[in-house]
Design a protein around this motif. Structure first.
Motif, PDB file in Angstrom:
ATOM      1  N   VAL A   7       0.851  -1.186   0.000  1.00 24.01           N
ATOM      2  CA  VAL A   7       0.000   0.000   0.000  1.00 24.01           C
ATOM      3  C   VAL A   7       0.886   1.235   0.000  1.00 24.01           C
ATOM      4  O   VAL A   7       1.798   1.350   0.811  1.00 24.01           O
ATOM      5  CB  VAL A   7      -0.928   0.031   1.238  1.00 24.01           C
ATOM      6  CG1 VAL A   7      -1.756   1.305   1.253  1.00 24.01           C
ATOM      7  CG2 VAL A   7      -1.821  -1.191   1.270  1.00 24.01           C
ATOM      8  N   ASP A   8       0.595   2.145  -0.907  1.00 26.67           N
ATOM      9  CA  ASP A   8       1.255   3.450  -0.917  1.00 26.67           C
ATOM     10  C   ASP A   8       0.398   4.357  -0.037  1.00 26.67           C
ATOM     11  O   ASP A   8      -0.609   4.911  -0.492  1.00 26.67           O
ATOM     12  CB  ASP A   8       1.355   3.991  -2.337  1.00 26.67           C
ATOM     13  CG  ASP A   8       2.099   5.317  -2.403  1.00 26.67           C
ATOM     14  OD1 ASP A   8       2.163   6.035  -1.378  1.00 26.67           O
ATOM     15  OD2 ASP A   8       2.598   5.646  -3.495  1.00 26.67           O
ATOM     16  N   TYR A   9       0.776   4.460   1.220  1.00 31.71           N
ATOM     17  CA  TYR A   9      -0.023   5.245   2.172  1.00 31.71           C
ATOM     18  C   TYR A   9      -0.012   6.728   1.848  1.00 31.71           C
ATOM     19  O   TYR A   9      -0.883   7.461   2.298  1.00 31.71           O
ATOM     20  CB  TYR A   9       0.459   4.985   3.602  1.00 31.71           C
ATOM     21  CG  TYR A   9       0.071   3.600   4.083  1.00 31.71           C
ATOM     22  CD1 TYR A   9      -1.193   3.355   4.581  1.00 31.71           C
ATOM     23  CD2 TYR A   9       0.959   2.536   3.996  1.00 31.71           C
ATOM     24  CE1 TYR A   9      -1.570   2.088   5.007  1.00 31.71           C
ATOM     25  CE2 TYR A   9       0.599   1.263   4.408  1.00 31.71           C
ATOM     26  CZ  TYR A   9      -0.668   1.053   4.916  1.00 31.71           C
ATOM     27  OH  TYR A   9      -1.039  -0.210   5.323  1.00 31.71           O
ATOM     28  N   GLY A  10       0.940   7.179   1.042  1.00 29.13           N
ATOM     29  CA  GLY A  10       0.947   8.564   0.587  1.00 29.13           C
ATOM     30  C   GLY A  10      -0.171   8.837  -0.400  1.00 29.13           C
ATOM     31  O   GLY A  10      -0.665   9.966  -0.486  1.00 29.13           O
ATOM     32  N   LEU A  11      -0.591   7.817  -1.132  1.00 27.97           N
ATOM     33  CA  LEU A  11      -1.697   7.950  -2.082  1.00 27.97           C
ATOM     34  C   LEU A  11      -3.055   7.648  -1.458  1.00 27.97           C
ATOM     35  O   LEU A  11      -4.070   8.181  -1.883  1.00 27.97           O
ATOM     36  CB  LEU A  11      -1.507   6.996  -3.268  1.00 27.97           C
ATOM     37  CG  LEU A  11      -0.450   7.340  -4.289  1.00 27.97           C
ATOM     38  CD1 LEU A  11      -0.380   6.234  -5.345  1.00 27.97           C
ATOM     39  CD2 LEU A  11      -0.751   8.663  -4.948  1.00 27.97           C
ATOM     40  N   CYS A  12      -3.079   6.759  -0.469  1.00 26.81           N
ATOM     41  CA  CYS A  12      -4.333   6.289   0.114  1.00 26.81           C
ATOM     42  C   CYS A  12      -5.113   7.456   0.727  1.00 26.81           C
ATOM     43  O   CYS A  12      -4.603   8.187   1.571  1.00 26.81           O
ATOM     44  CB  CYS A  12      -4.058   5.230   1.175  1.00 26.81           C
ATOM     45  SG  CYS A  12      -5.554   4.579   1.947  1.00 26.81           S
ATOM     46  N   ASP A  13      -6.365   7.594   0.271  1.00 24.46           N
ATOM     47  CA  ASP A  13      -7.242   8.650   0.792  1.00 24.46           C
ATOM     48  C   ASP A  13      -8.191   8.142   1.863  1.00 24.46           C
ATOM     49  O   ASP A  13      -9.035   8.891   2.342  1.00 24.46           O
ATOM     50  CB  ASP A  13      -8.057   9.265  -0.346  1.00 24.46           C
ATOM     51  CG  ASP A  13      -7.243  10.189  -1.228  1.00 24.46           C
ATOM     52  OD1 ASP A  13      -6.194  10.681  -0.760  1.00 24.46           O
ATOM     53  OD2 ASP A  13      -7.655  10.422  -2.374  1.00 24.46           O
ATOM     54  N   GLY A  14      -8.122   6.863   2.203  1.00 31.10           N
ATOM     55  CA  GLY A  14      -8.996   6.301   3.226  1.00 31.10           C
ATOM     56  C   GLY A  14     -10.448   6.237   2.790  1.00 31.10           C
ATOM     57  O   GLY A  14     -11.347   6.345   3.613  1.00 31.10           O
ATOM     58  N   LEU A  15     -10.687   6.047   1.504  1.00 35.59           N
ATOM     59  CA  LEU A  15     -12.057   5.996   0.992  1.00 35.59           C
ATOM     60  C   LEU A  15     -12.742   4.672   1.317  1.00 35.59           C
ATOM     61  O   LEU A  15     -13.960   4.601   1.353  1.00 35.59           O
ATOM     62  CB  LEU A  15     -12.058   6.249  -0.517  1.00 35.59           C
ATOM     63  CG  LEU A  15     -11.522   7.621  -0.923  1.00 35.59           C
ATOM     64  CD1 LEU A  15     -11.389   7.709  -2.438  1.00 35.59           C
ATOM     65  CD2 LEU A  15     -12.422   8.727  -0.401  1.00 35.59           C
ATOM     66  N   GLY A  16     -11.976   3.619   1.519  1.00 35.31           N
ATOM     67  CA  GLY A  16     -12.523   2.355   1.990  1.00 35.31           C
ATOM     68  C   GLY A  16     -13.144   1.448   0.948  1.00 35.31           C
ATOM     69  O   GLY A  16     -13.800   0.474   1.306  1.00 35.31           O
ATOM     70  N   GLN A  17     -12.927   1.720  -0.319  1.00 38.73           N
ATOM     71  CA  GLN A  17     -13.478   0.837  -1.347  1.00 38.73           C
ATOM     72  C   GLN A  17     -12.902  -0.569  -1.217  1.00 38.73           C
ATOM     73  O   GLN A  17     -13.620  -1.558  -1.414  1.00 38.73           O
ATOM     74  CB  GLN A  17     -13.215   1.403  -2.740  1.00 38.73           C
ATOM     75  CG  GLN A  17     -13.894   2.726  -3.003  1.00 38.73           C
ATOM     76  CD  GLN A  17     -15.399   2.645  -2.831  1.00 38.73           C
ATOM     77  OE1 GLN A  17     -16.048   1.794  -3.399  1.00 38.73           O
ATOM     78  NE2 GLN A  17     -15.930   3.523  -2.009  1.00 38.73           N
ATOM     79  N   CYS A  18     -11.639  -0.655  -0.868  1.00 36.13           N
ATOM     80  CA  CYS A  18     -11.003  -1.961  -0.695  1.00 36.13           C
ATOM     81  C   CYS A  18     -11.672  -2.742   0.443  1.00 36.13           C
ATOM     82  O   CYS A  18     -11.884  -3.944   0.341  1.00 36.13           O
ATOM     83  CB  CYS A  18      -9.515  -1.806  -0.444  1.00 36.13           C
ATOM     84  SG  CYS A  18      -9.106  -0.765   0.983  1.00 36.13           S
ATOM     85  N   ALA A  19     -12.018  -2.043   1.519  1.00 33.32           N
ATOM     86  CA  ALA A  19     -12.651  -2.691   2.668  1.00 33.32           C
ATOM     87  C   ALA A  19     -14.055  -3.184   2.330  1.00 33.32           C
ATOM     88  O   ALA A  19     -14.521  -4.169   2.904  1.00 33.32           O
ATOM     89  CB  ALA A  19     -12.693  -1.735   3.854  1.00 33.32           C
TER      90      ALA A  19
END
Length: 65
Positions: A7-19
């Motif tokens: 995971v590139d945490y710098g890119l991750c916006d926490g939108l949660g689609q993966c979850a």
């Protein structure tokens, strides 16, 4: 074959689609930071790959799926 998630945490916006796609592997904590299960079961490889594709910012990459 083991599934390796990066995971590139710098890119991750926490939108949660993966979850939403693979809740067995991905979750958001109370601060909306992504939490990833350390060693997902091999039978979840398809769901993990689908979760990576669902990420709108392409913050997740997967090997072995």
């Amino acid at each position: 074959m083991a599934v390796r998630i990066t995971v590139d945490y710098g890119l991750c916006d926490g939108l949660g689609q993966c979850a939403l796609v693979a809740p067995e592997v991905f979750a958001l904590d109370d601060d909306e930071q992504l939490v990833v299960a350390p060693d997902p079961a091999p039978e979840l490889a398809g769901k993990v790959a689908a979760a990576a594709r669902a990420c709108p910012v392409r913050a997740i990459s997967v090997e072995g799926a």
